[in-house]
Enzyme design. Structure first.
Site, PDB file in Angstrom:
ATOM      1  N   ARG A  93     -54.664  31.346 -18.554  1.00  0.00           N
ATOM      2  CA  ARG A  93     -53.142  30.129 -17.211  1.00  0.00           C
ATOM      3  C   ARG A  93     -53.193  30.860 -15.934  1.00  0.00           C
ATOM      4  O   ARG A  93     -53.445  31.826 -15.785  1.00  0.00           O
ATOM      5  CB  ARG A  93     -51.844  30.206 -17.929  1.00  0.00           C
ATOM      6  CG  ARG A  93     -52.137  28.900 -19.350  1.00  0.00           C
ATOM      7  CD  ARG A  93     -50.501  28.706 -19.603  1.00  0.00           C
ATOM      8  NE  ARG A  93     -51.071  27.385 -20.590  1.00  0.00           N
ATOM      9  CZ  ARG A  93     -49.303  27.502 -21.448  1.00  0.00           C
ATOM     10  NH1 ARG A  93     -48.540  28.353 -21.843  1.00  0.00           N
ATOM     11  NH2 ARG A  93     -49.564  26.717 -22.486  1.00  0.00           N
ATOM     12  N   GLU A 115     -60.591  27.473 -24.953  1.00  0.00           N
ATOM     13  CA  GLU A 115     -60.520  26.482 -26.120  1.00  0.00           C
ATOM     14  C   GLU A 115     -60.568  26.949 -26.581  1.00  0.00           C
ATOM     15  O   GLU A 115     -61.118  26.392 -28.004  1.00  0.00           O
ATOM     16  CB  GLU A 115     -60.524  25.970 -24.510  1.00  0.00           C
ATOM     17  CG  GLU A 115     -59.823  25.171 -23.443  1.00  0.00           C
ATOM     18  CD  GLU A 115     -58.738  24.482 -24.606  1.00  0.00           C
ATOM     19  OE1 GLU A 115     -57.764  24.444 -25.977  1.00  0.00           O
ATOM     20  OE2 GLU A 115     -57.330  24.736 -23.643  1.00  0.00           O
ATOM     21  N   GLN A 146     -58.315  26.266 -33.716  1.00  0.00           N
ATOM     22  CA  GLN A 146     -58.321  26.866 -35.467  1.00  0.00           C
ATOM     23  C   GLN A 146     -57.034  27.957 -35.062  1.00  0.00           C
ATOM     24  O   GLN A 146     -57.323  29.442 -36.332  1.00  0.00           O
ATOM     25  CB  GLN A 146     -59.675  27.141 -36.278  1.00  0.00           C
ATOM     26  CG  GLN A 146     -59.861  25.982 -36.507  1.00  0.00           C
ATOM     27  CD  GLN A 146     -60.270  24.704 -37.534  1.00  0.00           C
ATOM     28  OE1 GLN A 146     -58.747  25.194 -38.341  1.00  0.00           O
ATOM     29  NE2 GLN A 146     -60.016  24.143 -37.657  1.00  0.00           N
ATOM     30  N   THR A 147     -57.010  29.127 -33.925  1.00  0.00           N
ATOM     31  CA  THR A 147     -56.604  30.559 -34.193  1.00  0.00           C
ATOM     32  C   THR A 147     -55.259  29.996 -33.237  1.00  0.00           C
ATOM     33  O   THR A 147     -55.264  29.850 -32.340  1.00  0.00           O
ATOM     34  CB  THR A 147     -57.582  31.131 -33.403  1.00  0.00           C
ATOM     35  OG1 THR A 147     -58.887  30.948 -34.154  1.00  0.00           O
ATOM     36  CG2 THR A 147     -57.167  32.584 -33.797  1.00  0.00           C
ATOM     37  N   LEU A 165     -62.613  36.722 -35.586  1.00  0.00           N
ATOM     38  CA  LEU A 165     -61.673  35.123 -34.987  1.00  0.00           C
ATOM     39  C   LEU A 165     -62.024  35.051 -36.110  1.00  0.00           C
ATOM     40  O   LEU A 165     -61.701  33.439 -36.348  1.00  0.00           O
ATOM     41  CB  LEU A 165     -62.237  35.228 -33.968  1.00  0.00           C
ATOM     42  CG  LEU A 165     -61.262  35.212 -32.235  1.00  0.00           C
ATOM     43  CD1 LEU A 165     -61.489  34.835 -30.773  1.00  0.00           C
ATOM     44  CD2 LEU A 165     -60.013  35.161 -32.282  1.00  0.00           C
ATOM     45  N   TYR A 219     -61.718  16.901 -27.403  1.00  0.00           N
ATOM     46  CA  TYR A 219     -60.273  17.243 -27.100  1.00  0.00           C
ATOM     47  C   TYR A 219     -60.848  18.288 -26.051  1.00  0.00           C
ATOM     48  O   TYR A 219     -59.958  18.832 -25.032  1.00  0.00           O
ATOM     49  CB  TYR A 219     -60.372  18.262 -28.222  1.00  0.00           C
ATOM     50  CG  TYR A 219     -58.931  19.651 -27.587  1.00  0.00           C
ATOM     51  CD1 TYR A 219     -57.933  18.511 -27.886  1.00  0.00           C
ATOM     52  CD2 TYR A 219     -59.575  21.096 -27.603  1.00  0.00           C
ATOM     53  CE1 TYR A 219     -56.753  20.261 -27.075  1.00  0.00           C
ATOM     54  CE2 TYR A 219     -58.773  22.243 -27.531  1.00  0.00           C
ATOM     55  CZ  TYR A 219     -57.681  21.483 -27.034  1.00  0.00           C
ATOM     56  OH  TYR A 219     -56.626  22.367 -26.696  1.00  0.00           O
ATOM     57  N   ASP A 238     -54.397  17.463 -30.229  1.00  0.00           N
ATOM     58  CA  ASP A 238     -55.338  17.739 -31.020  1.00  0.00           C
ATOM     59  C   ASP A 238     -53.576  17.958 -31.842  1.00  0.00           C
ATOM     60  O   ASP A 238     -53.023  17.773 -31.930  1.00  0.00           O
ATOM     61  CB  ASP A 238     -54.816  19.652 -30.178  1.00  0.00           C
ATOM     62  CG  ASP A 238     -53.548  20.691 -30.057  1.00  0.00           C
ATOM     63  OD1 ASP A 238     -52.537  19.226 -29.917  1.00  0.00           O
ATOM     64  OD2 ASP A 238     -53.377  21.354 -29.753  1.00  0.00           O
ATOM     65  N   CYS A 271     -41.264  22.064 -31.200  1.00  0.00           N
ATOM     66  CA  CYS A 271     -41.435  20.544 -32.519  1.00  0.00           C
ATOM     67  C   CYS A 271     -42.398  20.870 -33.382  1.00  0.00           C
ATOM     68  O   CYS A 271     -43.590  20.295 -33.612  1.00  0.00           O
ATOM     69  CB  CYS A 271     -42.388  19.216 -31.503  1.00  0.00           C
ATOM     70  SG  CYS A 271     -42.568  17.883 -32.341  1.00  0.00           S
ATOM     71  N   CYS A 327     -35.466  21.058 -32.780  1.00  0.00           N
ATOM     72  CA  CYS A 327     -34.765  20.137 -31.968  1.00  0.00           C
ATOM     73  C   CYS A 327     -33.702  19.798 -31.273  1.00  0.00           C
ATOM     74  O   CYS A 327     -33.228  19.477 -29.775  1.00  0.00           O
ATOM     75  CB  CYS A 327     -34.728  18.904 -32.917  1.00  0.00           C
ATOM     76  SG  CYS A 327     -35.518  18.419 -33.944  1.00  0.00           S
ATOM     77  N   CYS A 386     -34.316  20.828 -28.074  1.00  0.00           N
ATOM     78  CA  CYS A 386     -36.301  20.725 -27.340  1.00  0.00           C
ATOM     79  C   CYS A 386     -35.869  19.363 -25.970  1.00  0.00           C
ATOM     80  O   CYS A 386     -34.637  18.725 -26.339  1.00  0.00           O
ATOM     81  CB  CYS A 386     -36.253  18.936 -28.539  1.00  0.00           C
ATOM     82  SG  CYS A 386     -38.216  18.674 -28.054  1.00  0.00           S
ATOM     83  N   CYS A 417     -36.554  11.049 -27.968  1.00  0.00           N
ATOM     84  CA  CYS A 417     -37.024  10.891 -29.768  1.00  0.00           C
ATOM     85  C   CYS A 417     -36.524  10.040 -30.818  1.00  0.00           C
ATOM     86  O   CYS A 417     -35.673  10.131 -31.284  1.00  0.00           O
ATOM     87  CB  CYS A 417     -37.302  12.483 -30.233  1.00  0.00           C
ATOM     88  SG  CYS A 417     -38.119  12.961 -31.502  1.00  0.00           S
TER      89      CYS A 417
END
Ligand code: SF4
Length: 350
Positions: free
Chosen positions: A26, A42, A47-48, A85, A125, A143, A197, A204, A207, A213
Protein backbone atom coordinates in the site's frame (compact mmCIF):
# COMPACT_ATOMS: atom_id res chain seq x y z
CA UNK A 1 -26.77 6.65 -8.26
CA UNK A 2 -28.50 6.44 -4.85
CA UNK A 3 -28.37 9.99 -3.47
CA UNK A 4 -26.60 8.98 -0.25
CA UNK A 5 -23.48 7.68 -1.94
CA UNK A 6 -21.41 10.92 -2.03
CA UNK A 7 -21.92 11.40 1.73
CA UNK A 8 -21.20 7.74 2.51
CA UNK A 9 -18.07 7.94 0.35
CA UNK A 10 -16.84 10.92 2.36
CA UNK A 11 -17.38 9.06 5.65
CA UNK A 12 -15.59 6.01 4.27
CA UNK A 13 -12.57 7.99 3.06
CA UNK A 14 -12.22 9.89 6.34
CA UNK A 15 -12.39 6.58 8.24
CA UNK A 16 -9.94 4.86 5.87
CA UNK A 17 -7.40 7.70 6.12
CA UNK A 18 -7.40 7.29 9.89
CA UNK A 19 -7.57 3.55 10.31
CA UNK A 20 -6.16 1.76 7.26
CA UNK A 21 -3.79 -1.04 8.16
CA UNK A 22 -0.25 -0.59 6.87
CA UNK A 23 0.52 -3.16 4.19
CA UNK A 24 3.79 -3.42 2.27
CA UNK A 25 2.03 -3.04 -1.08
CA UNK A 26 0.00 0.00 0.00
CA UNK A 27 0.96 3.64 -0.40
CA UNK A 28 -0.41 6.41 1.78
CA UNK A 29 -2.54 8.92 -0.12
CA UNK A 30 -1.60 11.01 -2.17
CA UNK A 31 1.15 8.57 -3.22
CA UNK A 32 0.10 5.69 -5.47
CA UNK A 33 1.47 2.18 -5.09
CA UNK A 34 3.68 0.36 -7.57
CA UNK A 35 1.27 -1.37 -10.03
CA UNK A 36 3.42 -4.53 -9.95
CA UNK A 37 3.09 -4.65 -6.15
CA UNK A 38 -0.69 -4.35 -6.50
CA UNK A 39 -0.72 -7.11 -9.12
CA UNK A 40 1.28 -9.49 -6.89
CA UNK A 41 -0.61 -8.65 -3.69
CA UNK A 42 -4.02 -9.03 -5.34
CA UNK A 43 -3.04 -12.46 -6.67
CA UNK A 44 -1.88 -13.50 -3.20
CA UNK A 45 -4.88 -12.04 -1.36
CA UNK A 46 -7.47 -14.08 -3.26
CA UNK A 47 -8.82 -16.59 -0.70
CA UNK A 48 -6.03 -15.64 1.72
CA UNK A 49 -5.83 -13.31 4.72
CA UNK A 50 -3.64 -10.21 4.81
CA UNK A 51 -1.57 -11.44 7.78
CA UNK A 52 -0.71 -14.66 5.91
CA UNK A 53 0.17 -12.81 2.72
CA UNK A 54 2.57 -10.21 4.20
CA UNK A 55 5.65 -12.47 4.66
CA UNK A 56 5.01 -14.24 1.33
CA UNK A 57 4.77 -10.88 -0.44
CA UNK A 58 8.08 -9.74 1.09
CA UNK A 59 9.92 -12.90 0.00
CA UNK A 60 8.35 -12.80 -3.47
CA UNK A 61 9.27 -9.16 -4.12
CA UNK A 62 12.80 -9.75 -2.84
CA UNK A 63 13.20 -12.63 -5.31
CA UNK A 64 11.41 -10.86 -8.18
CA UNK A 65 11.62 -7.09 -7.68
CA UNK A 66 10.15 -6.25 -11.10
CA UNK A 67 7.71 -7.66 -13.63
CA UNK A 68 10.68 -8.53 -15.86
CA UNK A 69 12.36 -10.51 -13.06
CA UNK A 70 9.19 -12.51 -12.49
CA UNK A 71 8.69 -13.08 -16.23
CA UNK A 72 12.24 -14.45 -16.55
CA UNK A 73 11.96 -16.83 -13.57
CA UNK A 74 11.50 -20.60 -13.78
CA UNK A 75 7.95 -21.67 -12.93
CA UNK A 76 9.30 -24.05 -10.27
CA UNK A 77 10.99 -21.12 -8.52
CA UNK A 78 7.72 -19.17 -8.55
CA UNK A 79 5.80 -22.14 -7.15
CA UNK A 80 8.48 -22.69 -4.50
CA UNK A 81 7.97 -19.13 -3.24
CA UNK A 82 4.20 -19.71 -3.23
CA UNK A 83 4.55 -22.95 -1.26
CA UNK A 84 2.09 -22.96 1.65
CA UNK A 85 -0.19 -20.21 0.26
CA UNK A 86 -2.28 -22.75 -1.62
CA UNK A 87 -4.37 -22.23 -4.76
CA UNK A 88 -1.24 -22.62 -6.86
CA UNK A 89 -3.01 -21.76 -10.09
CA UNK A 90 -2.77 -18.14 -8.92
CA UNK A 91 1.04 -18.39 -8.97
CA UNK A 92 1.13 -19.97 -12.40
CA UNK A 93 -1.24 -17.33 -13.79
CA UNK A 94 0.71 -14.49 -12.16
CA UNK A 95 3.88 -15.82 -13.77
CA UNK A 96 2.16 -16.00 -17.16
CA UNK A 97 0.69 -12.51 -16.67
CA UNK A 98 4.18 -11.12 -16.03
CA UNK A 99 5.40 -12.76 -19.24
CA UNK A 100 2.47 -11.28 -21.16
CA UNK A 101 3.14 -7.82 -19.67
CA UNK A 102 6.76 -8.02 -20.84
CA UNK A 103 5.79 -9.34 -24.28
CA UNK A 104 2.85 -7.03 -25.00
CA UNK A 105 3.32 -3.98 -22.78
CA UNK A 106 7.08 -3.48 -22.56
CA UNK A 107 7.14 -4.61 -18.92
CA UNK A 108 4.66 -1.97 -17.70
CA UNK A 109 1.47 -3.18 -16.05
CA UNK A 110 -1.39 -1.92 -18.28
CA UNK A 111 -3.73 0.65 -16.74
CA UNK A 112 -7.11 -0.11 -18.28
CA UNK A 113 -9.58 -2.78 -17.23
CA UNK A 114 -9.87 -3.98 -20.84
CA UNK A 115 -6.12 -4.56 -21.19
CA UNK A 116 -5.82 -6.02 -17.71
CA UNK A 117 -8.64 -8.50 -18.43
CA UNK A 118 -6.59 -9.90 -21.32
CA UNK A 119 -3.88 -11.05 -18.92
CA UNK A 120 -3.99 -14.65 -17.61
CA UNK A 121 -5.82 -15.06 -14.31
CA UNK A 122 -7.11 -11.46 -14.17
CA UNK A 123 -10.87 -11.32 -13.65
CA UNK A 124 -13.16 -8.33 -13.11
CA UNK A 125 -12.22 -7.95 -9.45
CA UNK A 126 -8.44 -7.90 -9.97
CA UNK A 127 -8.67 -5.67 -13.05
CA UNK A 128 -10.78 -3.18 -11.08
CA UNK A 129 -8.36 -3.34 -8.16
CA UNK A 130 -5.26 -2.63 -10.25
CA UNK A 131 -6.90 0.06 -12.41
CA UNK A 132 -8.32 1.93 -9.41
CA UNK A 133 -5.67 1.39 -6.72
CA UNK A 134 -2.53 1.67 -8.86
CA UNK A 135 -3.77 4.08 -11.53
CA UNK A 136 -6.60 6.02 -9.87
CA UNK A 137 -9.14 5.06 -12.52
CA UNK A 138 -12.83 5.19 -11.51
CA UNK A 139 -13.29 1.44 -11.79
CA UNK A 140 -15.31 -0.63 -9.31
CA UNK A 141 -14.43 -3.91 -7.68
CA UNK A 142 -16.57 -6.44 -5.86
CA UNK A 143 -15.35 -9.18 -3.55
CA UNK A 144 -16.97 -10.97 -0.61
CA UNK A 145 -16.30 -8.06 1.74
CA UNK A 146 -17.81 -5.52 -0.66
CA UNK A 147 -20.90 -7.73 -1.18
CA UNK A 148 -21.45 -7.92 2.58
CA UNK A 149 -20.95 -4.20 3.22
CA UNK A 150 -23.17 -3.05 0.35
CA UNK A 151 -25.89 -5.65 0.97
CA UNK A 152 -26.12 -4.51 4.60
CA UNK A 153 -25.76 -0.81 3.88
CA UNK A 154 -28.58 -0.84 1.35
CA UNK A 155 -30.63 -3.54 3.10
CA UNK A 156 -30.66 -5.91 0.12
CA UNK A 157 -33.12 -8.67 0.93
CA UNK A 158 -32.52 -10.78 -2.17
CA UNK A 159 -29.96 -13.61 -2.22
CA UNK A 160 -26.78 -11.62 -2.79
CA UNK A 161 -24.71 -14.12 -4.76
CA UNK A 162 -27.15 -14.60 -7.66
CA UNK A 163 -26.14 -13.08 -11.02
CA UNK A 164 -28.96 -10.49 -10.80
CA UNK A 165 -28.01 -9.38 -7.29
CA UNK A 166 -24.32 -9.28 -8.20
CA UNK A 167 -25.17 -7.02 -11.12
CA UNK A 168 -26.88 -4.63 -8.70
CA UNK A 169 -23.92 -4.75 -6.35
CA UNK A 170 -21.47 -4.04 -9.19
CA UNK A 171 -23.64 -1.05 -10.16
CA UNK A 172 -23.53 0.25 -6.58
CA UNK A 173 -19.76 -0.32 -6.42
CA UNK A 174 -19.42 1.57 -9.72
CA UNK A 175 -21.30 4.51 -8.21
CA UNK A 176 -18.90 4.49 -5.26
CA UNK A 177 -15.86 4.40 -7.57
CA UNK A 178 -17.20 7.23 -9.73
CA UNK A 179 -15.82 10.05 -7.63
CA UNK A 180 -12.69 11.24 -5.85
CA UNK A 181 -9.93 8.76 -4.95
CA UNK A 182 -11.58 5.63 -6.39
CA UNK A 183 -8.70 3.36 -5.35
CA UNK A 184 -9.02 4.45 -1.71
CA UNK A 185 -12.82 4.20 -1.82
CA UNK A 186 -12.57 0.63 -3.11
CA UNK A 187 -10.00 -0.27 -0.48
CA UNK A 188 -12.09 1.35 2.26
CA UNK A 189 -15.12 -0.80 1.36
CA UNK A 190 -12.97 -3.93 1.51
CA UNK A 191 -11.23 -2.79 4.68
CA UNK A 192 -14.56 -2.08 6.38
CA UNK A 193 -15.78 -5.56 5.45
CA UNK A 194 -12.56 -7.17 6.70
CA UNK A 195 -12.28 -5.37 10.02
CA UNK A 196 -15.66 -3.93 11.13
CA UNK A 197 -18.54 -5.17 8.97
CA UNK A 198 -17.44 -8.77 9.48
CA UNK A 199 -19.67 -11.84 8.92
CA UNK A 200 -19.90 -12.55 12.66
CA UNK A 201 -19.29 -10.31 15.69
CA UNK A 202 -19.99 -7.29 13.50
CA UNK A 203 -18.69 -4.14 15.18
CA UNK A 204 -21.42 -1.68 14.20
CA UNK A 205 -20.52 0.49 17.20
CA UNK A 206 -17.20 1.32 15.51
CA UNK A 207 -18.60 1.73 12.01
CA UNK A 208 -18.38 5.09 10.25
CA UNK A 209 -21.58 4.27 8.36
CA UNK A 210 -23.90 3.57 11.32
CA UNK A 211 -26.24 6.42 10.43
CA UNK A 212 -26.44 5.32 6.78
CA UNK A 213 -26.94 1.60 7.32
CA UNK A 214 -30.30 0.01 6.45
CA UNK A 215 -29.39 -3.35 8.03
CA UNK A 216 -28.56 -1.70 11.35
CA UNK A 217 -31.68 0.43 11.19
CA UNK A 218 -33.89 -2.58 10.42
CA UNK A 219 -32.12 -4.94 12.83
CA UNK A 220 -31.01 -7.21 9.98
CA UNK A 221 -27.23 -7.18 10.42
CA UNK A 222 -27.16 -10.84 11.47
CA UNK A 223 -29.22 -12.05 8.49
CA UNK A 224 -27.67 -9.97 5.68
CA UNK A 225 -26.27 -10.68 3.21
CA UNK A 226 -28.50 -13.61 2.34
CA UNK A 227 -26.35 -16.17 0.51
CA UNK A 228 -27.07 -19.42 -1.33
CA UNK A 229 -26.37 -22.50 0.80
CA UNK A 230 -22.81 -23.73 0.38
CA UNK A 231 -22.24 -27.03 -1.37
CA UNK A 232 -21.12 -29.73 1.01
CA UNK A 233 -17.46 -30.64 0.44
CA UNK A 234 -16.71 -33.96 -1.16
CA UNK A 235 -14.98 -36.47 1.14
CA UNK A 236 -12.11 -38.32 -0.49
CA UNK A 237 -9.16 -40.43 0.71
CA UNK A 238 -5.55 -40.24 -0.50
CA UNK A 239 -2.55 -42.38 0.43
CA UNK A 240 0.90 -40.80 0.45
CA UNK A 241 3.69 -43.34 0.03
CA UNK A 242 7.10 -42.57 1.49
CA UNK A 243 9.14 -44.95 -0.65
CA UNK A 244 12.73 -45.18 0.53
CA UNK A 245 15.88 -46.41 -1.14
CA UNK A 246 19.42 -45.89 0.16
CA UNK A 247 18.28 -43.16 2.57
CA UNK A 248 16.39 -41.26 -0.13
CA UNK A 249 12.69 -40.84 -0.82
CA UNK A 250 10.86 -40.86 -4.12
CA UNK A 251 9.39 -37.53 -5.31
CA UNK A 252 7.52 -36.69 -8.49
CA UNK A 253 6.01 -33.65 -10.17
CA UNK A 254 2.23 -33.48 -10.41
CA UNK A 255 0.52 -32.92 -13.77
CA UNK A 256 0.31 -29.34 -15.06
CA UNK A 257 -3.45 -29.18 -14.58
CA UNK A 258 -5.79 -29.96 -11.70
CA UNK A 259 -5.25 -29.80 -7.97
CA UNK A 260 -1.70 -28.74 -6.93
CA UNK A 261 -0.75 -28.51 -10.61
CA UNK A 262 3.00 -28.53 -11.18
CA UNK A 263 3.81 -29.04 -7.48
CA UNK A 264 5.96 -31.95 -6.26
CA UNK A 265 4.92 -34.79 -4.02
CA UNK A 266 5.77 -38.20 -2.69
CA UNK A 267 3.82 -40.75 -4.74
CA UNK A 268 0.20 -40.25 -3.78
CA UNK A 269 -2.53 -42.72 -4.52
CA UNK A 270 -5.75 -40.81 -5.07
CA UNK A 271 -7.88 -43.78 -6.02
CA UNK A 272 -8.81 -45.81 -2.92
CA UNK A 273 -9.14 -49.11 -4.77
CA UNK A 274 -5.75 -50.40 -5.99
CA UNK A 275 -3.19 -51.97 -3.68
CA UNK A 276 -0.26 -49.62 -3.06
CA UNK A 277 2.28 -52.34 -3.91
CA UNK A 278 0.64 -53.22 -7.23
CA UNK A 279 0.22 -49.57 -8.13
CA UNK A 280 3.90 -48.82 -7.41
CA UNK A 281 5.03 -51.74 -9.56
CA UNK A 282 2.91 -50.55 -12.45
CA UNK A 283 3.51 -46.82 -12.05
CA UNK A 284 7.19 -46.74 -11.10
CA UNK A 285 8.53 -50.23 -11.81
CA UNK A 286 9.37 -50.70 -8.14
CA UNK A 287 8.64 -53.62 -5.84
CA UNK A 288 7.92 -52.56 -2.29
CA UNK A 289 8.84 -54.32 0.94
CA UNK A 290 6.56 -54.19 3.97
CA UNK A 291 4.21 -51.22 4.00
CA UNK A 292 3.90 -49.55 7.38
CA UNK A 293 1.24 -46.99 8.24
CA UNK A 294 2.83 -43.93 9.83
CA UNK A 295 -0.21 -41.77 10.51
CA UNK A 296 -3.14 -39.85 9.08
CA UNK A 297 -4.44 -36.28 8.84
CA UNK A 298 -7.16 -34.29 7.13
CA UNK A 299 -6.74 -31.48 4.63
CA UNK A 300 -9.48 -29.10 3.51
CA UNK A 301 -9.58 -27.59 0.01
CA UNK A 302 -12.38 -25.39 -1.33
CA UNK A 303 -14.47 -28.31 -2.50
CA UNK A 304 -12.92 -31.35 -0.86
CA UNK A 305 -12.15 -32.78 2.54
CA UNK A 306 -9.22 -35.10 1.95
CA UNK A 307 -8.36 -37.80 4.49
CA UNK A 308 -4.66 -38.53 4.00
CA UNK A 309 -2.91 -41.65 5.19
CA UNK A 310 0.88 -41.75 5.24
CA UNK A 311 2.52 -45.10 4.56
CA UNK A 312 6.19 -45.94 4.25
CA UNK A 313 8.10 -48.79 2.64
CA UNK A 314 11.58 -49.62 1.43
CA UNK A 315 12.20 -50.65 -2.15
CA UNK A 316 12.69 -54.42 -2.34
CA UNK A 317 13.37 -54.70 -6.05
CA UNK A 318 12.83 -53.35 -9.53
CA UNK A 319 14.19 -50.23 -11.26
CA UNK A 320 12.63 -46.78 -11.31
CA UNK A 321 11.05 -46.12 -14.69
CA UNK A 322 12.98 -43.29 -16.30
CA UNK A 323 11.64 -39.73 -16.34
CA UNK A 324 8.80 -40.13 -13.88
CA UNK A 325 10.29 -39.31 -10.54
CA UNK A 326 13.53 -38.74 -8.68
CA UNK A 327 15.18 -39.75 -5.43
CA UNK A 328 15.85 -37.06 -2.87
CA UNK A 329 16.91 -36.97 0.75
CA UNK A 330 13.97 -35.74 2.84
CA UNK A 331 16.01 -32.74 3.99
CA UNK A 332 17.16 -31.84 0.47
CA UNK A 333 13.87 -30.79 -1.05
CA UNK A 334 14.12 -27.03 -0.51
CA UNK A 335 14.09 -26.37 -4.25
CA UNK A 336 10.95 -28.47 -4.84
CA UNK A 337 7.58 -26.75 -4.49
CA UNK A 338 5.56 -29.03 -2.19
CA UNK A 339 1.88 -28.64 -1.39
CA UNK A 340 0.84 -28.36 2.26
CA UNK A 341 -0.20 -32.04 2.77
CA UNK A 342 3.21 -33.16 1.51
CA UNK A 343 4.92 -30.86 4.00
CA UNK A 344 2.71 -32.28 6.76
CA UNK A 345 3.62 -35.83 5.67
CA UNK A 346 7.34 -35.04 5.60
CA UNK A 347 7.01 -33.57 9.10
CA UNK A 348 5.42 -36.83 10.27
CA UNK A 349 8.36 -38.80 8.93
CA UNK A 350 10.62 -36.79 11.24
S1 SF4 B 1 -23.42 -0.35 10.62
FE1 SF4 B 1 -22.84 -2.47 10.96
S2 SF4 B 1 -23.85 -3.63 9.33
FE2 SF4 B 1 -23.92 -1.48 8.76
S3 SF4 B 1 -22.15 -1.21 7.44
FE3 SF4 B 1 -21.53 -0.68 9.51
S4 SF4 B 1 -20.68 -2.54 10.41
FE4 SF4 B 1 -21.82 -3.12 8.56
Amino acid sequence: MPPRIPAIRRHLLAWFDQTQRPMPWRAVHPATPDPYFVLVSEAMLQQTQVSTVIPYFARFITAFPTVADLAAAEEQQVLRLWQGLGYYRRAKNLHKAAQAIVAAHGGRVPDTVAQLRELPGIGPYTAGAIASIAFGRPEPLVDGNVIRVLARLFGMDEVADTPAAKKKIWALAAAFADGPRPGCVNQSLMELGATVCTPKNTRCGECPLQKDCAALDQNKVAVLPRLSPKKKPLHVAHRILAIAKNGRLLFEKRPDTGLWAGMWQMPTLEDPKPSAAGWCAQQYGLQLGNLEKIGHFKHQTTHRTIAFELWQSKVAGGRLKPGLAQWRKADEVDDLPLAKPQLVALGMLG
